[in-house]
Scaffold this motif. Structure first.
Motif, PDB file in Angstrom:
ATOM      1  N   LEU A  24       5.524   0.444  41.269  1.00 13.28           N
ATOM      2  CA  LEU A  24       6.896   0.749  41.670  1.00 13.28           C
ATOM      3  C   LEU A  24       7.171   2.213  41.350  1.00 13.28           C
ATOM      4  CD1 LEU A  24       8.636  -2.482  40.359  1.00 13.28           C
ATOM      5  CD2 LEU A  24       8.211  -1.861  42.741  1.00 13.28           C
ATOM      6  N   LEU A  25       7.220   3.024  42.386  1.00 17.62           N
ATOM      7  CA  LEU A  25       7.427   4.452  42.192  1.00 17.62           C
ATOM      8  C   LEU A  25       8.733   4.696  41.452  1.00 17.62           C
ATOM      9  CD1 LEU A  25       6.378   5.744  45.705  1.00 17.62           C
ATOM     10  CD2 LEU A  25       5.023   5.703  43.613  1.00 17.62           C
ATOM     11  N   ARG A  26       8.757   5.720  40.653  1.00 12.17           N
ATOM     12  CA  ARG A  26       9.909   6.157  39.856  1.00 12.17           C
ATOM     13  C   ARG A  26      10.260   5.234  38.693  1.00 12.17           C
ATOM     14  NH1 ARG A  26      10.926   7.448  45.027  1.00 12.17           N
ATOM     15  NH2 ARG A  26      12.188   5.627  45.474  1.00 12.17           N
ATOM     16  N   LEU A  27       9.694   4.037  38.629  1.00 10.65           N
ATOM     17  CA  LEU A  27       9.918   3.172  37.471  1.00 10.65           C
ATOM     18  C   LEU A  27       8.697   3.262  36.566  1.00 10.65           C
ATOM     19  CD1 LEU A  27      11.489  -0.180  38.709  1.00 10.65           C
ATOM     20  CD2 LEU A  27      12.608   1.709  37.575  1.00 10.65           C
ATOM     21  N   HIS A  28       8.945   3.398  35.274  1.00  8.18           N
ATOM     22  CA  HIS A  28       7.861   3.450  34.308  1.00  8.18           C
ATOM     23  C   HIS A  28       7.868   2.169  33.480  1.00  8.18           C
ATOM     24  CE1 HIS A  28       6.596   7.495  35.155  1.00  8.18           C
ATOM     25  NE2 HIS A  28       7.869   7.845  35.179  1.00  8.18           N
ATOM     26  N   PRO A 104      16.647   1.787  46.309  1.00  5.29           N
ATOM     27  CA  PRO A 104      16.431   0.789  47.356  1.00  5.29           C
ATOM     28  C   PRO A 104      14.960   0.451  47.577  1.00  5.29           C
ATOM     29  CG  PRO A 104      17.192   2.872  48.294  1.00  5.29           C
ATOM     30  CD  PRO A 104      17.257   3.006  46.810  1.00  5.29           C
ATOM     31  N   ASP A 105      14.052   1.304  47.112  1.00  2.94           N
ATOM     32  CA  ASP A 105      12.631   0.980  47.206  1.00  2.94           C
ATOM     33  C   ASP A 105      12.255  -0.126  46.216  1.00  2.94           C
ATOM     34  OD1 ASP A 105      12.266   2.868  49.180  1.00  2.94           O
ATOM     35  OD2 ASP A 105      11.602   4.433  47.790  1.00  2.94           O
ATOM     36  N   VAL A 106      13.021  -0.266  45.146  1.00  2.00           N
ATOM     37  CA  VAL A 106      12.771  -1.316  44.154  1.00  2.00           C
ATOM     38  C   VAL A 106      13.548  -2.570  44.544  1.00  2.00           C
ATOM     39  CG1 VAL A 106      13.004  -1.995  41.745  1.00  2.00           C
ATOM     40  CG2 VAL A 106      12.320   0.337  42.314  1.00  2.00           C
ATOM     41  N   ALA A 107      14.858  -2.431  44.771  1.00  2.00           N
ATOM     42  CA  ALA A 107      15.704  -3.578  45.142  1.00  2.00           C
ATOM     43  C   ALA A 107      16.996  -3.065  45.750  1.00  2.00           C
ATOM     44  CB  ALA A 107      16.010  -4.428  43.916  1.00  2.00           C
ATOM     45  N   ALA A 108      17.524  -3.846  46.671  1.00  2.00           N
ATOM     46  CA  ALA A 108      18.832  -3.521  47.240  1.00  2.00           C
ATOM     47  C   ALA A 108      19.891  -3.700  46.164  1.00  2.00           C
ATOM     48  CB  ALA A 108      19.118  -4.430  48.431  1.00  2.00           C
ATOM     49  N   ARG A 109      21.017  -3.082  46.367  1.00  2.19           N
ATOM     50  CA  ARG A 109      22.144  -3.211  45.439  1.00  2.19           C
ATOM     51  C   ARG A 109      22.519  -4.668  45.245  1.00  2.19           C
ATOM     52  NH1 ARG A 109      25.524   0.936  43.801  1.00  2.19           N
ATOM     53  NH2 ARG A 109      27.510  -0.018  43.387  1.00  2.19           N
ATOM     54  N   ARG A 110      22.655  -5.090  44.013  1.00  4.75           N
ATOM     55  CA  ARG A 110      23.053  -6.456  43.634  1.00  4.75           C
ATOM     56  C   ARG A 110      22.095  -7.533  44.152  1.00  4.75           C
ATOM     57  NH1 ARG A 110      27.912  -5.370  41.419  1.00  4.75           N
ATOM     58  NH2 ARG A 110      29.334  -3.963  42.430  1.00  4.75           N
ATOM     59  N   ALA A 111      20.865  -7.156  44.414  1.00  2.23           N
ATOM     60  CA  ALA A 111      19.867  -8.114  44.918  1.00  2.23           C
ATOM     61  C   ALA A 111      19.307  -8.950  43.780  1.00  2.23           C
ATOM     62  CB  ALA A 111      18.740  -7.379  45.623  1.00  2.23           C
ATOM     63  N   LEU A 112      18.813 -10.110  44.133  1.00  3.38           N
ATOM     64  CA  LEU A 112      18.154 -10.993  43.180  1.00  3.38           C
ATOM     65  C   LEU A 112      16.642 -10.771  43.203  1.00  3.38           C
ATOM     66  CD1 LEU A 112      18.387 -13.403  41.234  1.00  3.38           C
ATOM     67  CD2 LEU A 112      18.279 -14.891  43.213  1.00  3.38           C
ATOM     68  N   LEU A 113      16.116 -10.436  44.388  1.00  9.05           N
ATOM     69  CA  LEU A 113      14.683 -10.190  44.566  1.00  9.05           C
ATOM     70  C   LEU A 113      14.415  -8.698  44.706  1.00  9.05           C
ATOM     71  CD1 LEU A 113      13.767 -12.791  47.348  1.00  9.05           C
ATOM     72  CD2 LEU A 113      13.400 -13.020  44.918  1.00  9.05           C
ATOM     73  N   THR A 114      13.247  -8.269  44.255  1.00  8.93           N
ATOM     74  CA  THR A 114      12.829  -6.905  44.543  1.00  8.93           C
ATOM     75  C   THR A 114      12.508  -6.811  46.029  1.00  8.93           C
ATOM     76  OG1 THR A 114      10.485  -7.347  44.148  1.00  8.93           O
ATOM     77  CG2 THR A 114      11.796  -6.592  42.247  1.00  8.93           C
ATOM     78  N   THR A 115      12.456  -5.595  46.538  1.00  7.69           N
ATOM     79  CA  THR A 115      12.084  -5.376  47.931  1.00  7.69           C
ATOM     80  C   THR A 115      10.694  -5.936  48.187  1.00  7.69           C
ATOM     81  OG1 THR A 115      13.452  -3.388  47.923  1.00  7.69           O
ATOM     82  CG2 THR A 115      11.826  -3.575  49.683  1.00  7.69           C
ATOM     83  N   ARG A 116       9.815  -5.774  47.221  1.00  4.71           N
ATOM     84  CA  ARG A 116       8.444  -6.273  47.351  1.00  4.71           C
ATOM     85  C   ARG A 116       8.424  -7.803  47.417  1.00  4.71           C
ATOM     86  NH1 ARG A 116       4.556  -3.781  43.155  1.00  4.71           N
ATOM     87  NH2 ARG A 116       6.015  -4.682  41.682  1.00  4.71           N
TER      88      ARG A 116
END
Length: 163
Positions: A24-28, A104-116
């Motif tokens: 996940l880019l930008r997340l460490h 948004p590459d990780v998850a949409a706003r207030r989403a339960l699931l990651t985009t992946r």
């Protein structure tokens, strides 16, 4: 000297090898645990941010852990614990006083699931020619997977550019 066999930093910093593995880019990645439920990956964004309205460099003001369901990995369900930072805009004329990190590459706003995970569930539905219940939902350990995937499917169906 750090242990050359050890992957993660013991000082609380991120680990490049874990970051690469999670992808996940930008997340460490700052921690990984395995328990009865599956894998829990704790991550955070280490960089400074600018205000989304005015662009002024914001001041950090605490963190909030948001739990997202990610795609299964190593035959285990995965929960992503994103330690989102709250930011304060120092510009007095700016209409935004505070905001949370978003990606948004990780998850949409207030989403339960990651985009992946959303993409994974839709891919499973296509391969199995079935609904999201019970197969992909069970693998994600998510009871209402339909509600989590439905907005993405509706947006794709409404997209006239899709042939």
């Amino acid at each position: 000297m750090p242990d050359p066999i050890s992957c993660c930093c013991l000082t609380g910093g991120g680990c490049q090898r874990c970051d690469l593995l999670v992808g996940l880019l930008r997340l460490h990645v700052i921690g990984v645990q395995r328990d009865d439920v599956g894998l829990r990956v704790e991550s955070q964004v280490p960089a400074v941010m600018g205000c989304p309205a005015c662009g002024v460099v914001a001041h950090a003001h605490g963190r909030q852990r948001v739990e997202l369901i990610d795609a299964p990995c190593f035959a285990a369900p995965v929960r992503l614990w994103w330690r989102k930072r709250r930011w304060l805009c120092p510009e007095p004329m700016c209409p935004v006083t505070s905001f949370m990190e978003q990606d948004p590459d990780v998850a949409a706003r207030r989403a339960l699931l990651t985009t992946r995970a959303t993409g994974w569930a839709i891919g499973q539905m296509r391969r199995q020619n079935a609904s999201v219940q019970p197969g992909p939902a069970a693998r994600l350990h998510l009871e209402d997977a339909v509600a989590a995937v439905k907005p993405v499917l509706e947006a794709a169906a409404a997209d006239e550019a899709r042939g």
